[in-house]
Design a protein around this motif. Structure first.
Motif, mmCIF file in Angstrom:
data_model
loop_
_atom_site.group_PDB
_atom_site.id
_atom_site.type_symbol
_atom_site.label_atom_id
_atom_site.label_comp_id
_atom_site.label_asym_id
_atom_site.label_seq_id
_atom_site.Cartn_x
_atom_site.Cartn_y
_atom_site.Cartn_z
ATOM 1 N N LEU A 189 0.851 -1.188 0.000
ATOM 2 C CA LEU A 189 0.000 0.000 0.000
ATOM 3 C C LEU A 189 0.885 1.234 0.000
ATOM 4 C CD1 LEU A 189 -2.744 -1.025 2.610
ATOM 5 C CD2 LEU A 189 -2.713 -1.408 0.129
ATOM 6 N N LEU B 226 -5.201 -4.349 1.982
ATOM 7 C CA LEU B 226 -5.890 -3.282 2.718
ATOM 8 C C LEU B 226 -6.824 -3.877 3.763
ATOM 9 C CD1 LEU B 226 -6.565 -0.321 3.186
ATOM 10 C CD2 LEU B 226 -8.267 -0.486 1.353
ATOM 11 N N GLY C 206 -1.226 -0.153 -5.392
ATOM 12 C CA GLY C 206 -1.180 0.270 -3.997
ATOM 13 C C GLY C 206 -1.810 1.609 -3.702
#
Length: 247
Positions: free
Chosen positions: A19, A45, A221
């Protein structure tokens, strides 16, 4: 009203950054679809939000109802109302569904004193509604379950535990058409009760019976585009290639 705020969130797995600065706000009574190609970071996530220990936040914050939970343990996040339905639920041999759900319920709702009888009636009624036979209550968690049965058990947990914000990671995989319609009806019911949803998916399949107010596309990401149901419709017909220029 419950509000989850994800602020410039960066996270890594085994030293690799996945991310790269995610921003997202989800409120009670909202349905958000999180879409993107394989490897975009969607499941990461979900794991980061729920506090999976293998996923490390390197910067940014996760705020739930004004409380910074970036470093909170998974059980604290669950108590505060976060719930993740896993893409690939694991089996826990030796731990009965009845014990698992009773323990989780008492942790999440310590002020609610349900008798054992009332609790089992609650579980059994919801088992019937998700298409699980009552005999499952004495079985070990996901032990010997088919893929579809594991997904049904994830939905059962959602119905029994009554979280505030639900993250569904590819809940449609492994479900036939009838089961998917059944799951969609439960999502719609809980949405009508004010629960907020993040539905992680590659495809439009789960969104045919559920209309998200917000659609986000995650690539490399980052969330590279936000929209409504029209965005997911376009992805269904055109794929993700047209988004590579903005990723």
């Amino acid at each position: 009203m419950t509000e989850l705020n994800v602020i410039d969130l960066k996270a890594s797995v085994q030293g690799t950054e996945i991310l790269k600065g995610v921003n997202l706000t989800v409120k009670s009574g909202e349905i958000h679809a999180l879409m993107g190609p394989n490897g975009a970071g969607k499941s990461t996530l979900g794991y980061v939000l729920i506090g999976h220990p293998d996923y490390k936040v390197t910067s940014g914050r996760i705020i739930l109802d004004g409380k910074d939970i970036t470093g909170a343990a998974p059980e604290e996040r669950a108590r505060l109302g976060l719930f993740l339905a896993f893409q690939n639920p694991v089996s826990i041999p030796g731990v009965k569904i009845s014990t698992f759900l009773r323990t989780a319920y008492n942790q999440m709702h310590p002020d609610e004193k349900l008798s054992l009888k009332d609790f089992f009636n609650l579980v059994k009624s919801n088992m019937e509604s998700v298409g699980l036979n009552e005999s499952f209550i004495s079985r070990s968690v996901n032990d010997g379950f088919s893929g579809g049965e594991r997904k049904r058990f994830e939905i059962l947990q959602m119905l029994v535990l009554r979280p505030k914000i639900v993250i569904l990671d590819e809940i449609d995989s492994g479900l036939d058409i009838d089961a998917l319609k059944q799951v969609s009806s439960h999502i719609q019911r809980e949405y009508n009760e004010g629960i907020g949803f993040i539905i992680i998916t590659h495809y439009q399949r789960i969104l045919k019976d559920i209309r998200p107010e917000f659609v986000h596309v995650l690539m490399n990401g980052r969330i590279v585009m936000n929209g409504d149901k029209n965005l997911s419709d376009k992805i269904e017909t055109e794929g993700y290639d047209w988004l590579k220029e903005v990723a």
